[in-house]
Design an enzyme around this catalytic site. Structure first.
Site, mmCIF file in Angstrom:
data_model
loop_
_atom_site.group_PDB
_atom_site.id
_atom_site.type_symbol
_atom_site.label_atom_id
_atom_site.label_comp_id
_atom_site.label_asym_id
_atom_site.label_seq_id
_atom_site.Cartn_x
_atom_site.Cartn_y
_atom_site.Cartn_z
ATOM 1 N N LYS A 1 -3.125 -7.832 -16.353
ATOM 2 C CA LYS A 1 -2.591 -6.590 -16.928
ATOM 3 C C LYS A 1 -1.740 -6.928 -18.148
ATOM 4 O O LYS A 1 -0.836 -7.758 -18.073
ATOM 5 C CB LYS A 1 -1.729 -5.856 -15.900
HETATM 6 O O1 G3P Z 1 0.131 1.877 -12.298
HETATM 7 C C1 G3P Z 1 1.194 2.508 -12.967
HETATM 8 C C2 G3P Z 1 2.044 3.240 -12.000
HETATM 9 O O2 G3P Z 1 2.528 2.350 -11.004
HETATM 10 C C3 G3P Z 1 3.195 3.955 -12.668
HETATM 11 O O3 G3P Z 1 3.491 5.048 -11.859
HETATM 12 O O4 G3P Z 1 4.835 6.944 -11.011
HETATM 13 O O5 G3P Z 1 5.992 4.911 -12.028
HETATM 14 O O6 G3P Z 1 4.708 6.517 -13.477
HETATM 15 P P1 G3P Z 1 4.816 5.891 -12.104
#
Ligand code: G3P
Length: 217
Positions: free
Chosen positions: A83
């Site tokens: 990543k």
């Molecule tokens: O894969 C990206 C994800 O983990 C981010 O999620 O909810 O922190 O925006 P969030």
């Protein structure tokens, strides 16, 4: 549409994997922090369990260091996707590492233009963050639709890996638009199966069956 699980919690992944619905896993530095585990150790444990791609994110921000970290992470298992953040250095590292045959997931994508560059840099996956766009009153699903249209127009093979999935409507909208993959937290995946009318209907079936006095076994 493929389902990836967005977590570094091994037990949660294992539980969903038993249902046969886990096509891959994504982690990031915040998810590793939440797991309280060593990145190499937990990523290897997950990659040994899951046949599909398991994303592990570099920490470096300069291209050369990203490349070195990416090479190290890819040695964990054959199904590791490296990543890389969508910065110029991340795109340079993507070009270099994808040219070496590594699977790259370009993350922290928030626009179709960024996704266009990632595809041209050889990304296997692009991760647009829907929830974080919604958080600032933009429309994350619209970005997925734009990327889908652009990738289809030019025949890019990069897979749209919709991320920052916060609710079941995000999953439905991504499926409607044709995202290749959604990566969702275990709790969102579990909610996909729930519907109050299913519960109500089952309750009625069981009550009516009881009145028949019959048994199947
Ligand atoms: O894969 C990206 C994800 O983990 C981010 O999620 O909810 O922190 O925006 P969030």
């Amino acid at each position: 549409m493929k389902f990836f699980v967005d977590t570094a919690e091994f037990d949660a992944i294992a539980e969903l994997n038993e249902l046969g619905i886990v096509d891959g896993v994504t982690t990031n530095p915040s998810l590793i922090m939440k797991s309280g585990r060593d990145i190499i150790e937990v990523t290897k444990q997950i990659a040994d369990l899951i046949d599909g791609p398991v994303s592990a994110e570099v920490i470096a921000t300069q291209a050369d260091a990203m490349i070195e970290e990416g090479r190290k992470l890819s040695k964990i298992a054959d199904n590791i996707a490296i990543k890389l953040p969508l910065t110029w250095d991340g795109l340079k590292a993507c070009k270099a590492l994808s040219s070496e045959g590594h699977m790259i997931n370009v993350t922290l994508c928030f626009s179709a233009n960024q996704a266009l560059l990632a595809a041209k840099a050889g990304a296997a996956f692009i991760s647009p963050f829907i929830g974080r766009l919604d958080d600032i009153n933009l429309d994350g699903i619209d970005v997925i639709a734009d990327i889908r249209q652009i990738y289809d127009t030019y025949g890019f093979e990069t897979q749209i890996l919709a991320a920052s999935i916060r609710n079941v409507n995000h999953v439905t909208d991504c499926a409607r638009i044709g995202a290749d993959i959604v990566t969702a937290p275990p709790e969102v995946i579990h909610k996909l199966a729930l519907h109050p009318l299913t519960d109500k209907g089952l309750e009625t079936f069981l009550k009516d069956w009881e009145k028949t006095g019959q048994k199947i076994l």
